[in-house]
Design an enzyme around this catalytic site. Sequence first.
Site, short mmCIF file in Angstrom:
data_model
loop_
_atom_site.label_atom_id
_atom_site.label_comp_id
_atom_site.label_asym_id
_atom_site.label_seq_id
_atom_site.Cartn_x
_atom_site.Cartn_y
_atom_site.Cartn_z
N SER A 1 0.68 -0.47 0.06
CA SER A 1 -0.03 0.07 -0.53
C SER A 1 0.64 1.23 0.18
O SER A 1 2.27 1.25 0.23
CB SER A 1 -0.58 0.01 1.11
N LYS A 2 0.02 2.08 -0.28
CA LYS A 2 0.96 3.93 0.18
C LYS A 2 2.09 3.77 1.04
O LYS A 2 2.44 4.97 0.78
CB LYS A 2 0.28 4.99 -0.35
N ARG A 3 1.69 3.07 2.09
CA ARG A 3 2.27 2.90 3.46
C ARG A 3 3.53 2.74 2.89
O ARG A 3 4.54 3.50 3.57
CB ARG A 3 1.85 2.64 4.97
N ASP A 4 3.59 1.82 2.73
CA ASP A 4 5.16 1.24 1.95
C ASP A 4 5.59 1.57 1.21
O ASP A 4 7.01 1.34 0.64
CB ASP A 4 4.95 -0.14 1.29
N GLY A 5 5.52 3.46 0.14
CA GLY A 5 6.36 4.11 -0.40
C GLY A 5 5.56 3.69 -1.49
O GLY A 5 4.36 3.78 -1.85
#
Length: 438
Positions: free
Chosen positions: A206-210
């Site tokens: 997800s966008k939390r991962d990059g």
Amino acid sequence: MSVRVRFAPSPTGNVHIGNIRAAIFNWLFARHEGGAFLLRVEDTDRERSTPEAIQTLLSCMAWLGLDYDEPEVYQSRNTARHLAVAEDLLARGLAYREAKGGGGECVIFRMPTEGRLEFADLVKGVIRKKAEDTQDFVIVRSDGTPVFHLANVVDDVDMAITHVIRGDDHVENTFKHIELFKAMGAPIPHYAHLPMIVNNQGKPYSKRDGAAFVGEFREQGYLPDALFNFLLLLGWATGDDREVLTREEMIRLFTLDRCKSSAARFDIKKLIWMNGEYIRRQPREVYAAEFVSRLNAAGLSADGVDLDGIMDQMQVRTKFYSEIPASCAYFFTDAYAFDPKGVEKRLKADGVPELLEDAAERYAALDVFDLQTTHDVLAAMGEARGTGLGAMVHPVRVAVSGLTEGPGLFEMLALLGRDRVCARLRAVARALRDGLPL
Ligand code: GLU
């Protein structure tokens, strides 16, 4: 029967890599089969499906070269047709009305109550479910709007879709969808559910991962072909160890039986490597145009240098165009920046000023200043000092380039030329002795 597949995204303003991967797989499958690749914009969420969100989607597709063969279909324009199908299902007793929530009536589709539901997924194999574990589901909300399942299936029927290739978050929905196809008396498409893209912890990426959206990769300087190739490898492989493929090779090799069913790990290092591979393979004129324009934008000029020689060294190691010119400014100016960590580690040691001066002396005295002779000088110095060549190479590299990485040192020295090399070695030695900033 000729293959017809579609990419059916719900525009939200950002295009997630998992979605565009589905588009890539559909596109390659259609091109391989000589079939049609269609775009259906599932824009029934009027709040999120703004004209800008749709524009973003179309621009991501164009950027990646995902051309489609018929005008795009906008799902929101088919509402009357979706509702007509619901009416027909009601008339035939395959659906019923029921009051839900605030008293409004929904239309509910009847699922089988006995036996087993199954389908042969082209990626995951046979997937089964007991009918008793399924439930009837809403197809028209009490406000009269069709639900995703209904709209999705009716549009697939009307577009004569033969293969549904999509993310495996839709596996459960497929049991519902197949019953809807049957209820409409339409042929059931083949299904291929692509494995989830996961992070290093095995959780959905997800966008939390990059970076997770196509636009972000684009802004960060990834080439569309590199991103395309990387995303293809998230769930597909050639079967041999080839990873960098031309578009033609991908089309020729793409079959669904080469899709993998296990989760695909998103590895940013691999994407960076892939980008470098694509830059390395670009025609020299393309690389040169980017290179020179970025030099010029930074106020640097390539006059009087061996530009081709420098690009020979740099093209094979450029991972992003945005690294130019910082990664090679020292070829074009004497006012190059020093990496503070490199200075600390390689120049702030005892004896470094003497070492640099010694190298400058010996270089100045050479008959020929080339790869071999510049190497031999440092090798002799390393031997005399009993420290080896490595202890010579690193300080000299940081002194003449300001950086700890780059082309091979002797290639770099040859490109810089004796005068600049000697002047830099002496200037850095002086600054180190006098405690001046570099
Ligand atoms: N709009 C759905 C999605 O983006 C479509 C899924 C499908 O391909 O059927 O998940």
